[in-house]
Design an enzyme around this catalytic site. Structure first.
Site, PDB file in Angstrom:
ATOM      1  NE  ARG A  94      -2.886   0.513   3.356  1.00  0.00           N
ATOM      2  CZ  ARG A  94      -2.213   0.797   4.471  1.00  0.00           C
ATOM      3  NH1 ARG A  94      -1.536   1.923   4.574  1.00  0.00           N
ATOM      4  NH2 ARG A  94      -2.215  -0.043   5.486  1.00  0.00           N
TER       5      ARG A  94
ATOM      6  CE1 TYR B 291     -16.453  10.774 -16.128  1.00  0.00           C
ATOM      7  CE2 TYR B 291     -16.119  10.727 -13.757  1.00  0.00           C
ATOM      8  CZ  TYR B 291     -16.429  10.079 -14.941  1.00  0.00           C
ATOM      9  OH  TYR B 291     -16.699   8.736 -14.925  1.00  0.00           O
TER      10      TYR B 291
ATOM     11  CG  ASP C 255      -9.917  15.298 -15.413  1.00  0.00           C
ATOM     12  OD1 ASP C 255      -9.261  14.722 -16.309  1.00  0.00           O
ATOM     13  OD2 ASP C 255     -10.915  14.790 -14.877  1.00  0.00           O
TER      14      ASP C 255
ATOM     15  CE  LYS D 137     -12.905   7.141 -18.729  1.00  0.00           C
ATOM     16  NZ  LYS D 137     -13.242   8.419 -18.134  1.00  0.00           N
TER      17      LYS D 137
END
Ligand SMILES: *Cc1c(COP(=O)(O)O)cnc(C)c1O
Length: 392
Positions: free
Chosen positions: A49, A101, A173, A198
């Site tokens: 982690r 978004y 973004d 994407k």
């Protein structure tokens, strides 16, 4: 390595081969924990982690591509974005683009408000509106450009300048452009965020998020938050993103060239009422786009008459997949009114240009002439059905 172009650096980074074996692919380190050689000198890694070698390769890679010093990989784009928002504290205020978004919109409106983080949505193409929205407690200006799905352009450098003058951060973004076409840190932004689901990964086979910064303080805090919240990207998925990145430049270049062609052909068709693409010279953001990015990307939207026309078109179109998401090797056609913006009241949607006739197309790697032919035959079906309905 850094004096090579991005196209070359995608293939020849510090990770081009594994120093232990010579393997020409980053090893997938599928370990949760790491043996500590020495009680007093623990190794670089202790627990996955907090850090993992495969993730480190991806994090260093995105930092390099975005002209940043530090990169971070998360379990999704939303994990990256929501963790970045945890840099804020109770009482802080955010100015954010109104075309943000949908997932980011929901997180800000339904989650952050509960923690006392306030926001104002503005039209970010209007610098005066941005300046007016800044309050004494504003900590962050949040940009997404081009916007989704109407492809409006925000001037990153101008907003970042405004942010600096008001002691705020600028986050961008950069999902639609990727570092192959636009590098917001070079334009003055403090943090760049990605849905790597994407274009970056590019093959519709992994959900992932990335962040990059060149601000040491942001990097330290974001690393702390990434470890605290734990929404890290797993080693296998890091490897998939690294694999996708190798062809990023070539995919973006090809898809973008096709998008230009398709946008032109669609805009010449009598049944297409409008095409939204910042590459058109008459697009209000075209000069800003030309200045801040290397092209207008591979996403465009176009408006048909109404929902019925969309129904006929999507029924007859054969090549693109009809789905949410974008930025893949296959072209993806989506219907914002029923998909990404379904939860937005119709009146609000229409005000933003997201009408019942609007379709968004993410152009893939098919031969553009095949796509154009396909769109023409599907548009032809609308015409004839309308003709039949009117009894003509
Ligand atoms: C898809 C997307 C996101 C969210 O990313 P996920 O990987 O789906 O969590 C954020 N911003 C933009 C612009 C997107 O297209």
């Amino acid at each position: 390595m850094t004096d090579h172009s991005l196209q070359t650096r995608l293939l020849h980074s510090d990770y081009k081969f594994d120093p232990h074996t010579g393997a020409v692919s980053v090893p997938i380190q599928q370990a949760s924990t790491f043996h500590q050689q020495d009680f007093d000198n623990p190794g670089v890694y202790d627990y996955s982690r907090s850090g993992n070698p495969t993730r480190k390769a991806l994090e260093d890679t995105i930092a390099g591509l975005e002209s940043g010093s530090h990169g971070f990989a998360f379990a999704s784009g939303m994990a990256a974005i929501s963790t970045a928002f945890m840099l804020l504290s109770k009482g802080d205020h955010v100015v954010i683009t109104q075309d943000v978004y949908g997932g980011t919109f929901r997180m800000i409106r339904d989650v952050l408000v509960r923690f006392g983080i306030d926001h104002t949505f503005v039209d970010m193409t209007d610098l005066h509106a941005v300046a007016t929205a800044i309050q004494p407690n504003t900590k962050l200006l949040y940009i997404e450009t081009p916007s989704n799905p109407t492809l409006e352009i925000t001037d990153i450098r101008a907003v970042a300048k405004l942010a600096k003058a008001n002691d705020c951060w600028t986050f961008v973004d950069n999902t639609f452009m990727t570092p192959a076409l636009q590098r917001p840190l070079e334009l003055g932004a403090d943090l760049v965020l990605h849905s790597a689901t994407k274009f970056i990964a590019g093959h519709s086979d992994v959900v992932a998020g990335l962040a990059a910064t060149n601000d040491r303080e942001i990097a330290e805090q974001l690393g702390f938050l990434q470890n605290s919240f734990g929404s890290i990207l797993g080693a296998h998925d890091c490897w998939l993103v690294l694999r996708g990145l190798k062809t990023l430049h070539c995919r973006m270049t090809q898809s973008q060239a096709s998008a230009v062609k398709i946008a032109e052909k669609l805009s010449a068709h009598p049944l297409v009422e409008q095409v939204y693409y910042p590459g058109f010279r008459f697009h209000p953001g075209s000069s800003t786009q030309a200045y801040q990015a290397e092209g207008s990307g591979a996403v465009l939207s176009f408006r048909l008459r109404d929902e019925d026309a969309v129904r006929q078109f999507t029924k007859h179109v054969e090549l693109p997949v009809y789905a949410v998401s974008l930025g893949a090797v296959e072209s993806i056609l989506s219907y914002p009114a029923r998909m990404s913006h379904a939860s937005m009241p119709k009146e609000e949607r229409e005000k933003r240009g997201i009408t019942d006739g609007l379709l968004r197309l993410s152009v893939g790697l098919e031969n553009p002439n095949d796509l154009i032919k396909d769109f023409h035959q599907a548009l032809g079906k609308i015409e004839s059905e309308a003709f039949l309905q009117t009894g003509g």
